[in-house]
Structures are given as C-alpha cells and as structure tokens.
Write a protein that holds these residues in place. Structure first.
Motif, PDB file in Angstrom:
ATOM      1  N   ALA A  68      22.748 -28.418   8.594  1.00 57.91           N
ATOM      2  CA  ALA A  68      23.034 -28.660   9.832  1.00 57.91           C
ATOM      3  C   ALA A  68      21.948 -29.322  10.703  1.00 57.91           C
ATOM      4  CB  ALA A  68      23.820 -28.312  11.042  1.00 57.91           C
ATOM      5  N   ILE A  69      21.038 -28.668  10.710  1.00 56.42           N
ATOM      6  CA  ILE A  69      19.849 -29.395  11.642  1.00 56.42           C
ATOM      7  C   ILE A  69      19.249 -29.758  11.115  1.00 56.42           C
ATOM      8  CG2 ILE A  69      17.241 -28.598  12.113  1.00 56.42           C
ATOM      9  CD1 ILE A  69      18.670 -25.930  12.278  1.00 56.42           C
ATOM     10  N   ALA A  70      19.208 -30.705   9.401  1.00 59.85           N
ATOM     11  CA  ALA A  70      19.263 -31.288   8.167  1.00 59.85           C
ATOM     12  C   ALA A  70      20.344 -33.019   9.167  1.00 59.85           C
ATOM     13  CB  ALA A  70      19.079 -31.813   7.137  1.00 59.85           C
ATOM     14  N   ALA A  71      21.324 -32.520   9.153  1.00 59.14           N
ATOM     15  CA  ALA A  71      21.471 -33.482  10.113  1.00 59.14           C
ATOM     16  C   ALA A  71      22.347 -34.302  11.165  1.00 59.14           C
ATOM     17  CB  ALA A  71      23.244 -33.455   8.748  1.00 59.14           C
ATOM     18  N   ASP A  72      21.878 -33.277  11.806  1.00 57.19           N
ATOM     19  CA  ASP A  72      21.409 -32.997  13.113  1.00 57.19           C
ATOM     20  C   ASP A  72      20.535 -32.797  13.632  1.00 57.19           C
ATOM     21  OD1 ASP A  72      22.253 -34.327  15.732  1.00 57.19           O
ATOM     22  OD2 ASP A  72      24.854 -32.754  15.835  1.00 57.19           O
ATOM     23  N   PRO A  73      19.467 -33.245  13.395  1.00 56.95           N
ATOM     24  CA  PRO A  73      18.186 -32.316  14.124  1.00 56.95           C
ATOM     25  C   PRO A  73      18.268 -32.785  15.834  1.00 56.95           C
ATOM     26  CG  PRO A  73      17.357 -34.660  13.453  1.00 56.95           C
ATOM     27  CD  PRO A  73      18.488 -34.456  12.610  1.00 56.95           C
ATOM     28  N   GLU A  74      18.610 -33.193  16.089  1.00 55.85           N
ATOM     29  CA  GLU A  74      18.603 -33.468  18.010  1.00 55.85           C
ATOM     30  C   GLU A  74      19.301 -32.350  18.630  1.00 55.85           C
ATOM     31  OE1 GLU A  74      16.825 -35.449  19.437  1.00 55.85           O
ATOM     32  OE2 GLU A  74      16.088 -36.204  16.838  1.00 55.85           O
ATOM     33  N   ASP A  75      19.755 -31.662  17.835  1.00 57.63           N
ATOM     34  CA  ASP A  75      21.253 -30.375  18.247  1.00 57.63           C
ATOM     35  C   ASP A  75      20.236 -29.260  18.256  1.00 57.63           C
ATOM     36  OD1 ASP A  75      22.983 -29.008  18.901  1.00 57.63           O
ATOM     37  OD2 ASP A  75      24.644 -29.577  17.800  1.00 57.63           O
ATOM     38  N   ILE A  76      19.959 -28.352  19.703  1.00 57.29           N
ATOM     39  CA  ILE A  76      18.563 -27.703  19.303  1.00 57.29           C
ATOM     40  C   ILE A  76      19.876 -26.215  19.735  1.00 57.29           C
ATOM     41  CG2 ILE A  76      19.086 -27.903  22.339  1.00 57.29           C
ATOM     42  CD1 ILE A  76      15.806 -27.216  19.956  1.00 57.29           C
ATOM     43  N   ASP A  77      21.317 -26.552  20.119  1.00 50.33           N
ATOM     44  CA  ASP A  77      21.964 -25.291  19.785  1.00 50.33           C
ATOM     45  C   ASP A  77      21.957 -24.909  18.643  1.00 50.33           C
ATOM     46  OD1 ASP A  77      22.602 -25.029  23.033  1.00 50.33           O
ATOM     47  OD2 ASP A  77      23.669 -26.492  21.994  1.00 50.33           O
ATOM     48  N   LEU A  78      21.659 -25.502  17.268  1.00 49.17           N
ATOM     49  CA  LEU A  78      21.452 -25.422  15.729  1.00 49.17           C
ATOM     50  C   LEU A  78      20.352 -24.788  16.040  1.00 49.17           C
ATOM     51  CD1 LEU A  78      23.174 -28.137  14.236  1.00 49.17           C
ATOM     52  CD2 LEU A  78      24.290 -26.162  14.529  1.00 49.17           C
ATOM     53  N   GLN A  79      19.940 -25.274  16.148  1.00 42.68           N
ATOM     54  CA  GLN A  79      18.097 -23.848  15.702  1.00 42.68           C
ATOM     55  C   GLN A  79      17.930 -23.208  16.802  1.00 42.68           C
ATOM     56  OE1 GLN A  79      14.861 -27.025  16.711  1.00 42.68           O
ATOM     57  NE2 GLN A  79      15.510 -28.798  16.902  1.00 42.68           N
ATOM     58  N   PHE A  80      18.539 -22.957  17.811  1.00 44.69           N
ATOM     59  CA  PHE A  80      18.351 -21.850  18.830  1.00 44.69           C
ATOM     60  C   PHE A  80      20.283 -20.449  17.626  1.00 44.69           C
ATOM     61  CE2 PHE A  80      17.199 -22.654  22.484  1.00 44.69           C
ATOM     62  CZ  PHE A  80      16.308 -22.256  23.054  1.00 44.69           C
ATOM     63  N   GLN A  81      20.641 -21.113  16.707  1.00 47.87           N
ATOM     64  CA  GLN A  81      21.855 -19.982  16.327  1.00 47.87           C
ATOM     65  C   GLN A  81      20.745 -19.955  15.043  1.00 47.87           C
ATOM     66  OE1 GLN A  81      25.112 -22.201  15.640  1.00 47.87           O
ATOM     67  NE2 GLN A  81      26.360 -20.147  15.094  1.00 47.87           N
ATOM     68  N   ARG A  82      19.793 -20.548  14.967  1.00 49.14           N
ATOM     69  CA  ARG A  82      19.398 -20.497  13.936  1.00 49.14           C
ATOM     70  C   ARG A  82      18.364 -19.459  13.219  1.00 49.14           C
ATOM     71  NH1 ARG A  82      16.402 -24.186   8.426  1.00 49.14           N
ATOM     72  NH2 ARG A  82      16.893 -22.579   6.824  1.00 49.14           N
ATOM     73  N   ALA A  83      17.743 -19.552  14.494  1.00 49.94           N
ATOM     74  CA  ALA A  83      17.040 -18.625  14.658  1.00 49.94           C
ATOM     75  C   ALA A  83      16.814 -17.244  14.904  1.00 49.94           C
ATOM     76  CB  ALA A  83      16.124 -18.858  16.479  1.00 49.94           C
ATOM     77  N   SER A  84      17.960 -17.040  16.313  1.00 52.93           N
ATOM     78  CA  SER A  84      18.669 -16.005  15.700  1.00 52.93           C
ATOM     79  C   SER A  84      19.316 -14.941  15.156  1.00 52.93           C
ATOM     80  CB  SER A  84      20.348 -16.042  17.130  1.00 52.93           C
ATOM     81  OG  SER A  84      20.631 -14.648  17.224  1.00 52.93           O
ATOM     82  N   LEU A  85      20.354 -15.955  13.852  1.00 48.01           N
ATOM     83  CA  LEU A  85      20.521 -15.686  12.587  1.00 48.01           C
ATOM     84  C   LEU A  85      19.445 -14.934  12.094  1.00 48.01           C
ATOM     85  CD1 LEU A  85      22.578 -14.659  11.030  1.00 48.01           C
ATOM     86  CD2 LEU A  85      23.299 -17.422  10.133  1.00 48.01           C
ATOM     87  N   PHE A  86      18.269 -15.740  11.710  1.00 51.93           N
ATOM     88  CA  PHE A  86      17.000 -14.744  10.860  1.00 51.93           C
ATOM     89  C   PHE A  86      16.572 -13.655  11.423  1.00 51.93           C
ATOM     90  CE2 PHE A  86      15.402 -18.910  10.031  1.00 51.93           C
ATOM     91  CZ  PHE A  86      15.681 -19.375   8.851  1.00 51.93           C
ATOM     92  N   VAL A  87      16.467 -13.460  12.507  1.00 52.80           N
ATOM     93  CA  VAL A  87      16.432 -11.952  13.717  1.00 52.80           C
ATOM     94  C   VAL A  87      17.016 -10.605  12.826  1.00 52.80           C
ATOM     95  CG1 VAL A  87      16.644 -10.330  15.160  1.00 52.80           C
ATOM     96  CG2 VAL A  87      15.080 -13.201  15.604  1.00 52.80           C
ATOM     97  N   GLU A  88      18.430 -11.251  12.739  1.00 56.17           N
ATOM     98  CA  GLU A  88      19.682 -10.563  12.419  1.00 56.17           C
ATOM     99  C   GLU A  88      19.915  -9.958  10.758  1.00 56.17           C
ATOM    100  OE1 GLU A  88      24.010 -11.381  13.467  1.00 56.17           O
ATOM    101  OE2 GLU A  88      23.071 -12.629  14.903  1.00 56.17           O
ATOM    102  N   LEU A  89      19.343 -11.317   9.942  1.00 57.45           N
ATOM    103  CA  LEU A  89      18.674 -11.230   8.835  1.00 57.45           C
ATOM    104  C   LEU A  89      17.448 -10.461   8.176  1.00 57.45           C
ATOM    105  CD1 LEU A  89      20.108 -14.647   8.116  1.00 57.45           C
ATOM    106  CD2 LEU A  89      20.962 -12.357   7.234  1.00 57.45           C
ATOM    107  N   GLY A  90      17.054 -10.075   9.098  1.00 59.04           N
ATOM    108  CA  GLY A  90      15.592  -8.947   9.399  1.00 59.04           C
ATOM    109  C   GLY A  90      14.280  -9.560   8.627  1.00 59.04           C
ATOM    110  N   GLU A  91      14.489 -11.506   8.499  1.00 61.33           N
ATOM    111  CA  GLU A  91      13.613 -12.526   8.561  1.00 61.33           C
ATOM    112  C   GLU A  91      12.931 -12.308   9.396  1.00 61.33           C
ATOM    113  OE1 GLU A  91      15.066 -15.522   5.790  1.00 61.33           O
ATOM    114  OE2 GLU A  91      16.502 -14.402   5.128  1.00 61.33           O
ATOM    115  N   HIS A  92      12.414 -11.413  10.087  1.00 69.32           N
ATOM    116  CA  HIS A  92      11.215 -11.673  11.511  1.00 69.32           C
ATOM    117  C   HIS A  92      10.032 -13.620  11.384  1.00 69.32           C
ATOM    118  CE1 HIS A  92      12.510  -8.017  11.646  1.00 69.32           C
ATOM    119  NE2 HIS A  92      13.660  -8.345  12.819  1.00 69.32           N
ATOM    120  N   GLN A  93       9.856 -13.242  10.366  1.00 68.00           N
ATOM    121  CA  GLN A  93       8.817 -14.013  10.173  1.00 68.00           C
ATOM    122  C   GLN A  93       9.789 -15.670  10.211  1.00 68.00           C
ATOM    123  OE1 GLN A  93       4.695 -14.780   9.527  1.00 68.00           O
ATOM    124  NE2 GLN A  93       5.216 -16.192  10.362  1.00 68.00           N
TER     125      GLN A  93
END
Length: 478
Positions: A229-254
């Motif tokens: 989704a980010i690749a398709a719409d790189p201007e959507d900052i909400d997607l980037q926030f959502q992905r960063a938050s999801l990385f935390v939930e997955l334990g992928e802190h790096q």
C-alpha cells in the motif's frame, strides 16, 4: 474505486472493465511486452491455475500472498534469464560475419541505437483493441447470476473465465465480492489478494487487505499488504505510521525504529515520533544511532522552550548510559547559553548535570546542582532523588547518598525492599551497625531473593553477639 465496493456498481462495469487487461493477457500469451511488464506487475504464466491459490490454501505451508510473491519473484528471475538470452542472440546476429573494424565502430558509436531498437520490440499495451468473445459472454453470464443472487452459478462462470483469461483482475474482485456476500471472509480476502497482485498500484485495495488482515489477526500478512500500500501511495503518511506501529507489535524493533526515523524526517516538528524512534534504537542496543539522530535533529531544527529541553534531556539520558558525562555537560551548557537564554532549564537537566559532575569526580561542584532537590520533592520527583543517591553511592560518598535515600524512606514500601537495602548498605559503610540491622530486616520482609542481604545481616548480628538471631536469619523461611 472504493475498495469495499469493488465490482458493485453495475452490470456494465464487468463488461467494460479491463479490456486493456484482456490485451495484457493476450500479449503475454503471444510473448509480447507491455508497460506493466516493465514495471514488474504480477502475471499468471503457463499452466498455473489461479484458483488453487485459494482453494488449496489449507494444503500449503505458505499463505496465498506468500505463494503469489514467490511466483512473482520466480517469474522475474526467469524473465531476466530470457532477457539475457535474447540480448546475446541479438548481439550474435548483429556481429556475425562483421569485420573487427565494424565491431569496434558499433561498440563505440552504435550501442545507443541498438539499445533503442531492442526497447522497441513487441507490442505495447493498448495497440490493439479486441476482447475474446467467449470471455465477454461468460463475464455477462457471471454478472447476471450475481445480480440475481445466484452466487454459486456466478462463481462457476467466473472460474470458467479465469481459465480463459487468468490475468483479468476484475474477475478476482468479483469473486471476492461474492464470497464476502456469502460471509466467507477468508476466501474473499484471498481473491482480493490475487486482484491486488494483478493491479499493484491500486492503493485502496491494498488498504482494504490491511484492514481485513488485522481483523483476522494475521499481522504478518497485514504488514506485507502495508508495504504494498505504501509503494502504491507513498504520500499516505497514515500508512507509514500504521506500519511502524505494526513492526512494534511484531517485535521487529529495528524495522520499527527505521520506520519512525523516516517519518520524523518527513515531519520534524513531531517530537513524539523522534522520541519513539530513539527509544526503539535504544531497545535494539543502538545507543550511538539514537544519539546521532537526536544530535542531528537539534543541530538542524530550531525548537524552543520545553520542546528542545525535552530532547536534550532524552539525549543526556542516553549519553549517561554510555558514561559520556563530558558530552552531557557540553549539551546542557550549550542549551543554557544558546537556546534558552533568559529561561531556566528543567530540574531534570540540573540534576543530570550534577550527576555527571559526580561521576567525573568533580565533587566540589555537586552541591550547587543537588541543592535544588528538597524533601518535598520526594513525592513528585522520586526517580531524580534515587538517581542522585545512586550516583553518590557509586563513588563512595555514602553519607551524602544516605541523605537522599532517607528523603524517600517515608514511601519505602513502594520499592519492594530495595530502598531499605540501599540504606542498610550505606549504614554498613558508615559503621552504623544498629541502623544497618534495622534496615536489613526491613529489606528482607520484601525481598524474594535476599541471600547476600541475609549473609550480611547474619554477620552484623554475630558482631553484636546476637547468635540466635544470626542463625534464624540464615534458616530457610517458612
């Protein structure tokens, strides 16, 4: 196109949609090139049956999106090999029988022309406008069945069309819509997943898949779809926030830290994002990276008041963990002189400066900083008082340390015995055995594992000729 309403608009939508997709399918079957080929669009090749990606889902260790991605990667590898083979054949054709001079002339002056010629091979999408009549008829049948609520008949008709034209994205949209109407969310999602791979620039479809994946509890799939989704719409900052938050939930802190750092570059005024990135880097053991991004931010962005003070405080905390006390003092002094002229720095920074002087053995300067702490601060800033006391105890200033530990003694129960243990150790160092015994007893009432404390207390009791108590202290607790 709204992702939730894909294929719902009208019967004519299915008839008219994606005539160009039919051309893509036909072009691929004929070995010709398309614009989408050049941009890496996923396409079904050869004898592959797309329906198996959904119906054989439970039989495979990989989920449909993983199998589709794997197929796309395999296709790209094969395409690269074919391109290399084709380029070699063209080279051989052009140079076969040519003289050495002709070859050198072509290499030096003719490569651009040859490159242009090779790029022009094949028919581009849209160069012919025809739709397979059988495909059109079956699409119409499927649409009528769907419109009348005959879902099973519509599914059968659409599967027949897929056999003829497997790269028509609207077919999978329609199947997804039907299964959604039948309350089969899993199959609906999987057919939408195929549609999304065939139309990778449809951000709305990827966003829908993100939402559904999260609702189904599949965070890894949600993360995959977020990337698309980010690749398709790189201007959507909400997607980037959502992905960063999801990385935390997955334990992928790096990855989470990297994502939040990228967002902070886009929105430098959002200090909370920078703070989260810094804390995540710390969690990954990358203190140097955390320091670097904070120093760069302070150097390149002008913040005022509490904002800049909070960043300097965070930076000081990280540097102190690495024993970089001189650097901490430099940052605090710079803040006092440059950014906060006329404004007092925070109590936290004042105390941090004092602690740095303690560790640098500049004890004559300490009182000027620590005098800001008073007993009434115990309920408001207990951690600052504890940090001061710990630092003084570390360098052997037991009397001063005890003074600050005693400020917290009124709420000692909050510290599960550790405050009383520290008080007891200070008393031992100051040869105050009676007080030490008293606080060791208090500590042992809370400590679950206090073997060292019991041994020390037992020794103190023996020195006081209290042998029975010493034996009792060493006996296993009831």
């Amino acid at each position: 196109m709204g992702a939730e309403n894909v294929g719902e608009n009208s019967t004519m939508d299915v008839y008219d949609a994606n005539e160009q997709d039919v051309e893509v399918n036909e072009a691929c079957e004929e070995g010709e090139t398309t614009d989408d080929d050049e941009e890496g669009t996923f396409l079904f090749q050869g004898e592959t049956n797309p329906i198996t990606f959904v119906e054989e889902d439970n039989a495979s260790e990989l989920q449909p999106y993983q199998r589709l991605e794997q197929m796309k990667n395999d296709y790209e590898i094969l395409a690269d090999k074919k391109r290399c083979t084709l380029d070699r054949e063209i080279w051989q054709e052009e140079f076969l029988g040519a003289s050495f001079e002709d070859i050198m002339e072509t290499i030096n002056f003719g490569m651009k022309k040859r490159s242009t010629k090779s790029k022009q091979r094949g028919r581009k999408k849209g160069s012919k406008n025809k739709v397979n009549p059988e495909v059109t008829q079956k699409l119409g049948d499927a649409t009528l069945h769907y419109a009348h609520g005959h879902f099973e008949e519509a599914i059968c008709a659409l599967k027949e069309v897929i056999r003829l034209a497997p790269n028509l994205s609207d077919l999978y949209h329609q199947l997804g819509l039907i299964y959604k109407a039948m309350n089969d969310r899993k199959k609906a999602l999987n057919f939408y997943m195929i549609a999304a791979h065939l139309t990778p620039r449809d951000a709305s479809l990827w966003k829908l898949l993100v939402t559904w994946s999260i609702e189904l509890g599949d965070k890894k799939q949600a993360n995959y779809c977020l990337g698309k989704a980010i690749a398709a719409d790189p201007e959507d900052i909400d997607l980037q926030f959502q992905r960063a938050s999801l990385f935390v939930e997955l334990g992928e802190h790096q990855k989470a830290a990297d994502s939040y750092e990228q967002i902070s570059h886009l929105y430098p005024d959002n200090i909370e994002v920078l703070r989260i990135a810094t804390q995540l880097y710390k969690k990954c053991g990358q203190n140097k990276r955390a320091v670097c991004i904070l120093e760069d931010h302070l150097r390149n962005h002008n913040h005022i008041g509490d904002t800049v003070l909070s960043l300097v405080d965070l930076l000081a905390s990280i540097l102190m963990e690495s024993d970089a006390y001189d650097k901490v003092l430099d940052h605090i002094e710079h803040e006092q002189k440059i950014h906060s002229a006329g404004n007092e720095i925070t109590l936290s920074l004042i105390i941090k400066a004092g602690i740095c002087h303690v560790h640098l053995r500049q004890l004559e300067k300490v009182e000027a900083f620590f005098s800001a702490l008073q007993p009434e601060h115990a309920s408001v800033h207990p951690q600052l008082i504890m940090d001061v006391a710990d630092s003084l105890m570390t360098v052997g200033q037991y009397g001063s340390a005890l003074k600050y530990y005693m400020m917290l003694e009124g709420e000692g129960d909050k510290y599960n015995g550790y405050l009383h243990l520290k008080i007891a150790r200070c008393c031992v160092s100051l040869k105050k055995r009676v007080q030490a015994v008293k606080y060791y007893y208090k500590a042992l009432q809370k400590l679950n594992d206090g073997i060292d404390a019991r041994l020390t207390l037992s020794s103190l009791l023996l020195e006081e000729d209290r042998e029975d108590e010493a034996i009792s202290v060493l006996s296993p607790p009831i």
